[in-house]
Scaffold this active site. Sequence first.
Site, PDB file in Angstrom:
ATOM      1  N   GLU A  57       0.832  -1.210   0.000  1.00 29.29           N
ATOM      2  CA  GLU A  57       0.000   0.000   0.000  1.00 29.29           C
ATOM      3  C   GLU A  57       0.866   1.260   0.000  1.00 29.29           C
ATOM      4  O   GLU A  57       1.837   1.335   0.757  1.00 29.29           O
ATOM      5  CB  GLU A  57      -0.890   0.001   1.260  1.00 29.29           C
ATOM      6  CG  GLU A  57      -1.863  -1.172   1.303  1.00 29.29           C
ATOM      7  CD  GLU A  57      -2.328  -1.526   2.722  1.00 29.29           C
ATOM      8  OE1 GLU A  57      -1.972  -0.809   3.680  1.00 29.29           O
ATOM      9  OE2 GLU A  57      -3.037  -2.545   2.858  1.00 29.29           O
ATOM     10  N   ALA A  99      -5.704  -3.902   1.359  1.00 25.29           N
ATOM     11  CA  ALA A  99      -6.173  -5.291   1.297  1.00 25.29           C
ATOM     12  C   ALA A  99      -5.020  -6.199   1.695  1.00 25.29           C
ATOM     13  O   ALA A  99      -4.377  -6.818   0.867  1.00 25.29           O
ATOM     14  CB  ALA A  99      -6.647  -5.609  -0.126  1.00 25.29           C
ATOM     15  N   GLU A 100      -4.743  -6.259   2.996  1.00 25.30           N
ATOM     16  CA  GLU A 100      -3.544  -6.968   3.447  1.00 25.30           C
ATOM     17  C   GLU A 100      -3.575  -8.460   3.141  1.00 25.30           C
ATOM     18  O   GLU A 100      -2.562  -9.055   2.801  1.00 25.30           O
ATOM     19  CB  GLU A 100      -3.323  -6.743   4.954  1.00 25.30           C
ATOM     20  CG  GLU A 100      -2.854  -5.340   5.309  1.00 25.30           C
ATOM     21  CD  GLU A 100      -3.970  -4.300   5.317  1.00 25.30           C
ATOM     22  OE1 GLU A 100      -5.161  -4.686   5.220  1.00 25.30           O
ATOM     23  OE2 GLU A 100      -3.671  -3.092   5.422  1.00 25.30           O
ATOM     24  N   ASP A 110       1.431  -4.611  12.538  1.00 21.87           N
ATOM     25  CA  ASP A 110       0.149  -5.003  13.150  1.00 21.87           C
ATOM     26  C   ASP A 110      -0.818  -5.580  12.111  1.00 21.87           C
ATOM     27  O   ASP A 110      -1.645  -6.433  12.406  1.00 21.87           O
ATOM     28  CB  ASP A 110      -0.515  -3.781  13.787  1.00 21.87           C
ATOM     29  CG  ASP A 110       0.433  -3.025  14.696  1.00 21.87           C
ATOM     30  OD1 ASP A 110       0.242  -3.073  15.916  1.00 21.87           O
ATOM     31  OD2 ASP A 110       1.389  -2.402  14.182  1.00 21.87           O
ATOM     32  N   PHE A 111      -0.691  -5.077  10.879  1.00 24.45           N
ATOM     33  CA  PHE A 111      -1.656  -5.481   9.853  1.00 24.45           C
ATOM     34  C   PHE A 111      -1.407  -6.894   9.333  1.00 24.45           C
ATOM     35  O   PHE A 111      -2.217  -7.422   8.579  1.00 24.45           O
ATOM     36  CB  PHE A 111      -1.649  -4.480   8.693  1.00 24.45           C
ATOM     37  CG  PHE A 111      -1.861  -3.038   9.107  1.00 24.45           C
ATOM     38  CD1 PHE A 111      -2.393  -2.729  10.363  1.00 24.45           C
ATOM     39  CD2 PHE A 111      -1.524  -2.001   8.261  1.00 24.45           C
ATOM     40  CE1 PHE A 111      -2.574  -1.400  10.762  1.00 24.45           C
ATOM     41  CE2 PHE A 111      -1.701  -0.676   8.648  1.00 24.45           C
ATOM     42  CZ  PHE A 111      -2.217  -0.373   9.896  1.00 24.45           C
ATOM     43  N   HIS A 126      -0.979   0.015  16.205  1.00 23.77           N
ATOM     44  CA  HIS A 126       0.103   0.365  15.276  1.00 23.77           C
ATOM     45  C   HIS A 126       1.465   0.298  15.947  1.00 23.77           C
ATOM     46  O   HIS A 126       2.400   0.971  15.528  1.00 23.77           O
ATOM     47  CB  HIS A 126      -0.091   1.779  14.723  1.00 23.77           C
ATOM     48  CG  HIS A 126      -1.265   1.936  13.817  1.00 23.77           C
ATOM     49  ND1 HIS A 126      -2.554   1.945  14.272  1.00 23.77           N
ATOM     50  CD2 HIS A 126      -1.348   2.093  12.474  1.00 23.77           C
ATOM     51  CE1 HIS A 126      -3.388   2.107  13.242  1.00 23.77           C
ATOM     52  NE2 HIS A 126      -2.690   2.199  12.146  1.00 23.77           N
TER      53      HIS A 126
END
Lengths: 328, 341
Positions: free
Chosen positions: A29, A59-60, A85-86, A129
Amino acid sequence: MPEITYREAIHDAMVEEMRRDPSVFLIGEDIGTYGGAFGVSQGMLEEFGPERVVETPIAELGITGAAAGAAMVGMRPIAEMMFSDFVLLAMEALANQAAKARFMFGGKATVPMVLRLPGGSGTGAAAQHSQSLESLLIHIPGIKVVMPSTPYDAKGLLISAIRDQNPVCFVEHKLLYKSKGEVPEGEYTIPIGVGEIKRPGTDLTVVSTGIMLHRCLSVADRLAQEGLEVEVLDPRTLRPLDTEMITASVKKTGKLLVVHEAVKTGGWAGEVIASVSESDAFNYLDAPMRRLAGKDVPIPYNRLLEEAAVPQEADIEAEMRALLTNQY
Amino acid sequence: MTEQIPFDNQATDNFLEKADSLGLDNARLVEMLKTMLRIRLFEEKANELYALGKVHGTMHLSAGQEATAVGTGFAVRKGDYLINHHRGHGHFIASGADLEKMMAEFLGKDTGYCRGRGGSMHIADVTSNNLGANGIVGGSLQLAVGVGLAAKMRKEDRIVLTLFGDGASNEGIFHESLNMAKIYDLPILYICENNQYGMSASVNRVSARTPFKYRAEAYNIPGYYVDGNDVLAVYEFAKRGAEHARGGQGPFFIEFATYRYFGHSKSDRNLYRSKEEIDSWRTHRDPIIRFEGNLKDAGVIAGEEAKVMEQEVVKEIDAAVKFAEESPEPDVATLEDFVYA
């Protein structure tokens, strides 16, 4: 040797590998014109174009699944999670697809992908985060977990990670992006799974990585002025772990402290200590092995609370002194 | 809500004319029927071996869905990528699987496609661009985007046949995948095999709007809703989709309406549907009975030809079982092989 930042070292590794090998590409991203949330991929869109700097929607799971799919058919994707974190949104693709494809298919698939994960606290970004999730990742057979603490290690390890035939999680610490260090120009690699003695010593073995390594080194330097010699080890890779380096050091010093930012419960310090317990180094111990780790709390927003949630130099110094003076 | 809308495929008056217009000669039609029989009989044999305790774990049988497997499998080319779902025996066989290696895998043997590590749910043949069945609903949708990106970057003349079901269409990744496929215009042929139930969940109960082709249209991807038990219709649309994707026009989506006869897996007692419903599909809409009837009516096959074909397939399957049973188990000492390359 020229001094560059940790951020530049990661950038250079990606750029050099993309120039060398057309199968390497970057996906994530805001990695194009924006240059990545932390500026790591600045200028890469201009050099390599949108086909190889693939900017994605938010859209991880899609990003990580795409990296796994591309890797399975011979590409070498570098996928960036904006914040580590994602990766929790992407765990399915990482843990159920990328990590297992080779094994499930009887050794007939390879998944040479890198998942870059900017992690850690200290930026005031609060609970979603700021996590240090590396301990979660090492629990999954089939992936490797690398965590560089210096620009030199970052570049050499990232090149190795890109060339590795397995999925590699590359955990970067956000507070280190601006840190500087000597990095030779051009290509060099650091083998995955090989740690380094960052500071030799005789009185206590300290194992740490990422931002915590720097805190440990700084405390060790201060203690040295009092004649206390702490040996500071950086495993650099958490899976596979360089247990040989650690046990050899423990045999020499007789004492072990593991310092990490990840929360204590289930943290990788437990793994380090268990590996020493199971080895003959156990017989050389003069004190209980200790962990100093993040508190078992989400990372809070308030600066004072945030600092209190993870080991600071004062905590590290107190813990080292306690071990050095046989208080346990 | 469910909309009762007609299929996008047209009923055909002249079977042979239709087949001819699709470029299917008699030999090819016969091969299609034989492949459908091969799938049905292979699965029946696997089911039998399961009952005998020779197949370990579980299995997801696709009996009733052979037309979607054969219609799509015959519409793509060798070398195209195949990413399968957990009910994918038929697709694998339609793509030309070696029945011996397949049965050996079912029996967990070292000679199986995955050397006994994967089993029915993870059967793959990566060297021939078959990226495997997937135990995670929606797994194929994750991988498809990356394979499509790779194919596009390398300017390959290959498409990505991506298989999934009605269940996966309600996973979040469905939306991520279709959206990404369209923004990069990737050569992906999305095949949604709607067999009416995700385990016990009736598609209409758990889907806000069907057919799913509307969701494809929402992503600006051409979407069609087709009778998945009519192998000629399946072939027609799959071929159209393959040409679309191969021609650089981006992804293409087809939902095939079909029905599975057996339960979701081996623990299923069919409590969520009636015996009458299952019998009705078996009797009136069975894809093999229907296609065999078409071929007989059109004079493509006659007399005992179908029977002979069946006997030939039984022999292939028996040979596969023999090979599998005689094959060695994996050596336990190799347990930790293949975790890392």
